[in-house]
Design a protein around this motif. Structure first.
Motif, PDB file in Angstrom:
ATOM      1  N   LYS A 157       0.843  -1.192   0.000  1.00 30.04           N
ATOM      2  CA  LYS A 157       0.000   0.000   0.000  1.00 30.04           C
ATOM      3  C   LYS A 157       0.879   1.244   0.000  1.00 30.04           C
ATOM      4  O   LYS A 157       1.815   1.360   0.796  1.00 30.04           O
ATOM      5  CB  LYS A 157      -0.911   0.020   1.230  1.00 30.04           C
ATOM      6  N   VAL A 158       0.590   2.169  -0.912  1.00 31.46           N
ATOM      7  CA  VAL A 158       1.349   3.416  -1.022  1.00 31.46           C
ATOM      8  C   VAL A 158       0.356   4.580  -1.115  1.00 31.46           C
ATOM      9  O   VAL A 158      -0.803   4.443  -0.732  1.00 31.46           O
ATOM     10  CB  VAL A 158       2.281   3.377  -2.260  1.00 31.46           C
ATOM     11  N   ASP A 159       0.821   5.733  -1.623  1.00 34.03           N
ATOM     12  CA  ASP A 159      -0.098   6.872  -1.768  1.00 34.03           C
ATOM     13  C   ASP A 159      -1.051   6.680  -2.936  1.00 34.03           C
ATOM     14  O   ASP A 159      -2.253   6.879  -2.818  1.00 34.03           O
ATOM     15  CB  ASP A 159       0.706   8.162  -1.959  1.00 34.03           C
ATOM     16  N   LEU A 160      -0.490   6.311  -4.097  1.00 31.79           N
ATOM     17  CA  LEU A 160      -1.294   6.132  -5.305  1.00 31.79           C
ATOM     18  C   LEU A 160      -0.719   4.982  -6.117  1.00 31.79           C
ATOM     19  O   LEU A 160       0.505   4.809  -6.189  1.00 31.79           O
ATOM     20  CB  LEU A 160      -1.279   7.405  -6.164  1.00 31.79           C
ATOM     21  N   SER A 161      -1.578   4.198  -6.736  1.00 26.65           N
ATOM     22  CA  SER A 161      -1.114   3.161  -7.663  1.00 26.65           C
ATOM     23  C   SER A 161      -1.885   3.302  -8.971  1.00 26.65           C
ATOM     24  O   SER A 161      -3.087   3.616  -8.969  1.00 26.65           O
ATOM     25  CB  SER A 161      -1.308   1.760  -7.074  1.00 26.65           C
ATOM     26  N   PHE A 162      -1.182   3.078 -10.073  1.00 27.42           N
ATOM     27  CA  PHE A 162      -1.765   3.252 -11.407  1.00 27.42           C
ATOM     28  C   PHE A 162      -1.612   1.957 -12.197  1.00 27.42           C
ATOM     29  O   PHE A 162      -0.553   1.332 -12.190  1.00 27.42           O
ATOM     30  CB  PHE A 162      -1.060   4.396 -12.145  1.00 27.42           C
ATOM     31  N   GLY A 163      -2.678   1.582 -12.887  1.00 26.14           N
ATOM     32  CA  GLY A 163      -2.674   0.360 -13.683  1.00 26.14           C
ATOM     33  C   GLY A 163      -2.240   0.596 -15.115  1.00 26.14           C
ATOM     34  O   GLY A 163      -1.928   1.725 -15.513  1.00 26.14           O
ATOM     35  N   PRO A 164      -2.250  -0.461 -15.948  1.00 26.53           N
ATOM     36  CA  PRO A 164      -1.800  -0.363 -17.341  1.00 26.53           C
ATOM     37  C   PRO A 164      -2.641   0.587 -18.195  1.00 26.53           C
ATOM     38  O   PRO A 164      -2.160   1.087 -19.213  1.00 26.53           O
ATOM     39  CB  PRO A 164      -1.922  -1.804 -17.851  1.00 26.53           C
ATOM     40  N   ASP A 165      -3.894   0.827 -17.789  1.00 24.25           N
ATOM     41  CA  ASP A 165      -4.783   1.664 -18.604  1.00 24.25           C
ATOM     42  C   ASP A 165      -4.705   3.157 -18.271  1.00 24.25           C
ATOM     43  O   ASP A 165      -5.333   3.970 -18.944  1.00 24.25           O
ATOM     44  CB  ASP A 165      -6.232   1.191 -18.435  1.00 24.25           C
ATOM     45  N   GLU A 166      -3.952   3.509 -17.225  1.00 26.50           N
ATOM     46  CA  GLU A 166      -3.859   4.916 -16.821  1.00 26.50           C
ATOM     47  C   GLU A 166      -3.015   5.700 -17.827  1.00 26.50           C
ATOM     48  O   GLU A 166      -1.947   5.257 -18.248  1.00 26.50           O
ATOM     49  CB  GLU A 166      -3.225   5.028 -15.432  1.00 26.50           C
ATOM     50  N   LEU A 167      -3.478   6.896 -18.184  1.00 23.38           N
ATOM     51  CA  LEU A 167      -2.765   7.747 -19.135  1.00 23.38           C
ATOM     52  C   LEU A 167      -1.819   8.691 -18.412  1.00 23.38           C
ATOM     53  O   LEU A 167      -2.044   9.069 -17.253  1.00 23.38           O
ATOM     54  CB  LEU A 167      -3.771   8.558 -19.959  1.00 23.38           C
ATOM     55  N   ASN A 168      -0.757   9.093 -19.124  1.00 24.74           N
ATOM     56  CA  ASN A 168       0.197  10.030 -18.541  1.00 24.74           C
ATOM     57  C   ASN A 168      -0.470  11.341 -18.142  1.00 24.74           C
ATOM     58  O   ASN A 168      -0.109  11.966 -17.136  1.00 24.74           O
ATOM     59  CB  ASN A 168       1.332  10.322 -19.537  1.00 24.74           C
ATOM     60  N   GLU A 169      -1.450  11.781 -18.924  1.00 22.52           N
ATOM     61  CA  GLU A 169      -2.140  13.040 -18.642  1.00 22.52           C
ATOM     62  C   GLU A 169      -2.859  12.981 -17.296  1.00 22.52           C
ATOM     63  O   GLU A 169      -2.813  13.933 -16.504  1.00 22.52           O
ATOM     64  CB  GLU A 169      -3.155  13.374 -19.745  1.00 22.52           C
ATOM     65  N   ASP A 170      -3.510  11.836 -17.010  1.00 20.74           N
ATOM     66  CA  ASP A 170      -4.244  11.683 -15.742  1.00 20.74           C
ATOM     67  C   ASP A 170      -3.274  11.624 -14.561  1.00 20.74           C
ATOM     68  O   ASP A 170      -3.538  12.199 -13.496  1.00 20.74           O
ATOM     69  CB  ASP A 170      -5.110  10.424 -15.787  1.00 20.74           C
ATOM     70  N   ILE A 171      -2.172  10.917 -14.750  1.00 22.80           N
ATOM     71  CA  ILE A 171      -1.179  10.797 -13.681  1.00 22.80           C
ATOM     72  C   ILE A 171      -0.568  12.153 -13.366  1.00 22.80           C
ATOM     73  O   ILE A 171      -0.376  12.516 -12.205  1.00 22.80           O
ATOM     74  CB  ILE A 171      -0.087   9.780 -14.073  1.00 22.80           C
ATOM     75  N   PHE A 172      -0.290  12.938 -14.409  1.00 24.32           N
ATOM     76  CA  PHE A 172       0.299  14.266 -14.196  1.00 24.32           C
ATOM     77  C   PHE A 172      -0.645  15.162 -13.407  1.00 24.32           C
ATOM     78  O   PHE A 172      -0.211  15.899 -12.510  1.00 24.32           O
ATOM     79  CB  PHE A 172       0.635  14.914 -15.549  1.00 24.32           C
ATOM     80  N   ARG A 173      -1.934  15.117 -13.721  1.00 23.50           N
ATOM     81  CA  ARG A 173      -2.893  15.968 -13.015  1.00 23.50           C
ATOM     82  C   ARG A 173      -2.936  15.635 -11.526  1.00 23.50           C
ATOM     83  O   ARG A 173      -3.138  16.519 -10.691  1.00 23.50           O
ATOM     84  CB  ARG A 173      -4.289  15.824 -13.624  1.00 23.50           C
ATOM     85  N   LYS A 174      -2.742  14.360 -11.193  1.00 29.33           N
ATOM     86  CA  LYS A 174      -2.833  13.946  -9.793  1.00 29.33           C
ATOM     87  C   LYS A 174      -1.575  14.268  -8.994  1.00 29.33           C
ATOM     88  O   LYS A 174      -1.659  14.659  -7.823  1.00 29.33           O
ATOM     89  CB  LYS A 174      -3.126  12.442  -9.718  1.00 29.33           C
ATOM     90  N   VAL A 175      -0.391  14.078  -9.586  1.00 28.93           N
ATOM     91  CA  VAL A 175       0.832  14.241  -8.799  1.00 28.93           C
ATOM     92  C   VAL A 175       1.819  15.252  -9.378  1.00 28.93           C
ATOM     93  O   VAL A 175       2.625  15.828  -8.639  1.00 28.93           O
ATOM     94  CB  VAL A 175       1.561  12.878  -8.624  1.00 28.93           C
ATOM     95  N   GLY A 176       1.799  15.472 -10.684  1.00 29.06           N
ATOM     96  CA  GLY A 176       2.785  16.350 -11.304  1.00 29.06           C
ATOM     97  C   GLY A 176       2.423  17.819 -11.233  1.00 29.06           C
ATOM     98  O   GLY A 176       3.268  18.678 -10.947  1.00 29.06           O
ATOM     99  N   ALA A 177       1.139  18.146 -11.480  1.00 28.23           N
ATOM    100  CA  ALA A 177       0.706  19.546 -11.527  1.00 28.23           C
ATOM    101  C   ALA A 177       0.969  20.295 -10.217  1.00 28.23           C
ATOM    102  O   ALA A 177       1.465  21.430 -10.245  1.00 28.23           O
ATOM    103  CB  ALA A 177      -0.779  19.616 -11.898  1.00 28.23           C
ATOM    104  N   PRO A 178       0.676  19.713  -9.036  1.00 27.88           N
ATOM    105  CA  PRO A 178       0.967  20.446  -7.783  1.00 27.88           C
ATOM    106  C   PRO A 178       2.452  20.758  -7.613  1.00 27.88           C
ATOM    107  O   PRO A 178       2.801  21.800  -7.056  1.00 27.88           O
ATOM    108  CB  PRO A 178       0.471  19.488  -6.691  1.00 27.88           C
TER     109      PRO A 178
END
Length: 527
Positions: free
Chosen positions: A110-131
């Motif tokens: 268990k961590v903060d966030l986990s992403f599967g094979p279907d997750e897009l880079n754009e969605d991942i960036f909005r969650k952790v990269g943009a801040p």
């Protein structure tokens, strides 16, 4: 390397011999894996996916990303044994019991966030990269690192982050008061050797050095001022083309070095504020014996250097995360252990007065072929969160601003500014910890807003004054812990000093004297 060629190498590898029996019973294992997946994911859904720490307030954020199967893995029919269910990842290990019957054991991380094979880079960036981009534009020090086995999707993840950064950073810039100038440098690091990826033909040697003020600089690196999103994207692609890669058993373009993209943020409106920094680091892939089976001598040497620097990085990240969550306990952070960790000194150093935040991506492969390395990767990052959860409850130091309430903080602001700074504007609701996490640019802006007669220089002095109180309190606390640890160590070696009762001491001394008198009398009689 062609798909068929990679399949042939896989069938000749040492690892394949161990997996042949599992593949012969693939249908039975497939049913067991599906049942275990449904069972574990159902339990995760019932318990909910509430995170222990909010990712927008934590200094250290750990994410896991599971990549999809590659062409040769589909061709081989490799079993999928790693599944993502945010915020957990389930790793299943197929094997045989003592009666030679198929069985499946599992391990959940268990961590903060986990992403599967279907997750897009754009969605991942909005969650952790943009801040992180927004914090760096306000003077913070932010880092994005991608760690994992070679061929697990690290470079794909980092390239996706860089693409989103180049698209979004100039739009975020418009939300910051005053003109912002952005500067890019890009270099790779292998062992202690640096190469400038923006100027690879240069004969000047690059060095990572500390100046007399303790600031780390990359001496000799070319730095280019950015003009637009397209200009940034062009420079990123140019630098990536010069990076050192090699064809390996796991990957056609295996990264053989750590690639460091540094974006320096200069705020020309608040000139007293220090520059912000955003580091985006694509770490070289970790490798085990099976990955390096077909390596030549040079590749093996590179793998040794890579694994050594990754272990140093792990120790720094883990101890920094623990120190952030347990400020009352002393943790040594050996950031001078390698050039890579020295470069990230501001992110690791506890005495840094900048707001810092780090995101670590653990990239893993989904199939049974890479189960061992997947578990190694997850065990690499798991202690970061475990250390943050095992927080000790100690009495807070009242002299440390980190422990001040909003009321205590307002009294300090009023007293130390002689009433010139309005605490209702500087810290209307923030606690001491929240104010210390405020970016320097925003702090200076609020001070000036509270009193127009206060210039940027005086606002910067007041900012430094608060941080001096914080650093002095933490330094004194660390000295106490070091002295306490030293005393405990002496007790373990020499034994504890036992206080003897004064009456007992007198009785003991009396016995000694009587014994001496008796011995003297015996000597006289014998003569």
């Amino acid at each position: 390397m062609e798909v068929q060629e990679r399949v042939d190498l896989h069938t000749r590898s040492n690892l394949n011999k161990k997996l042949m029996k599992i593949m012969e019973n693939k249908e039975m294992f497939y049913e067991l894996l599906e049942k275990e997946t449904v069972k574990q994911l159902a339990e995760n859904t019932n318990r909910g996916s509430v995170q222990d720490e909010k990712t927008d307030s934590s200094d250290m954020i750990v994410c896991i990303r599971v990549r999809p199967r590659l062409e040769h893995e589909v061709e081989l029919g490799s079993l999928v044994t790693t599944r993502s269910s945010n915020p957990s990842v389930l790793v299943m290990d197929p094997s045989f019991d003592f009666k030679d019957r198929p069985k499946v054991s599992f391990k959940k991380f268990k961590v903060d966030l986990s992403f599967g094979p279907d997750e897009l880079n754009e969605d991942i960036f909005r969650k952790v990269g943009a801040p992180l981009v927004q914090l760096a534009l306000q003077g913070g020090v932010c880092s994005i690192l991608s760690y994992g086995q070679t061929g697990s999707g690290k470079t794909f993840t980092i390239n996706g982050m860089l693409q989103q950064i180049s698209t979004e950073i100039f739009s975020y810039q418009n939300n910051i008061k005053g003109p912002i100038r952005l500067h890019l440098s890009y270099f790779e690091l292998l062992g202690n050797n640096l190469t400038d990826l923006l100027n690879p033909q240069s004969e000047q040697k690059l060095e990572i050095l500390e100046d007399k003020f303790g600031k780390v600089n990359v001496v000799g690196a070319k730095e280019i001022e950015l003009e637009s999103s397209a200009h940034l994207q062009q420079l990123i692609e140019q630098a990536a083309g010069h990076r050192k890669t090699s064809v390996t058993f796991k990957n056609d373009t295996s990264s053989r070095s750590h690639a460091v993209c540094k974006i320096r943020v200069e705020n020309t409106f608040y000139k007293e504020a220090e520059d912000g920094c955003l580091f985006v680091i694509d770490l070289a892939g970790s490798e085990n014996g099976s990955d390096s089976q077909f390596h030549d001598k040079e590749r093996i040497k590179e793998s040794t250097q890579i694994n050594s620097s990754l272990m140093s990085l792990k120790e720094c990240i883990t101890n920094r995360a623990r120190a952030s969550e347990n400020p009352q306990k002393h943790y040594h952070i050996p950031f001078r252990g390698s050039k890579l960790t020295l470069l990230l000194k501001e992110a690791f150093e506890l005495e840094s007065h900048k707001v810092c935040r780090t995101v670590v991506f653990a990239n893993v492969s989904p199939t049974v072929v890479d189960n061992t390395m997947t578990l190694n990767t997850l065990r690499y990052v798991a202690p970061i969160k475990e250390g943050m959860r095992t927080k000790e409850k100690l009495v807070p130091d009242p002299n440390n601003p980190m422990n001040w309430s909003n009321q205590t903080l307002k009294v300090w602001v009023e007293d130390n500014s002689n009433g010139k700074v309005d605490p209702k504007v500087l810290c209307p609701w923030e606690s001491g910890k929240q104010l210390l996490k405020l970016p320097e640019v925003e702090f200076i802006r609020r001070v000036i807003e509270s009193n127009a007669a206060i210039g940027q220089k005086k606002a910067k002095v007041f900012y430094d004054k608060l941080w001096t109180v914080f650093i002095d309190a933490r330094t004194e606390d660390r000295k106490k812990k070091v002295r306490q640890r030293f005393r405990l160590k002496k007790d373990e070696v020499y034994g504890k000093v036992v206080k003897v009762n004064e009456d007992e001491t007198n009785k003991f001394q009396s016995c000694i004297n009587n014994d001496l008198v008796f011995k003297g009398a015996s000597k006289d009689l014998s003569m």
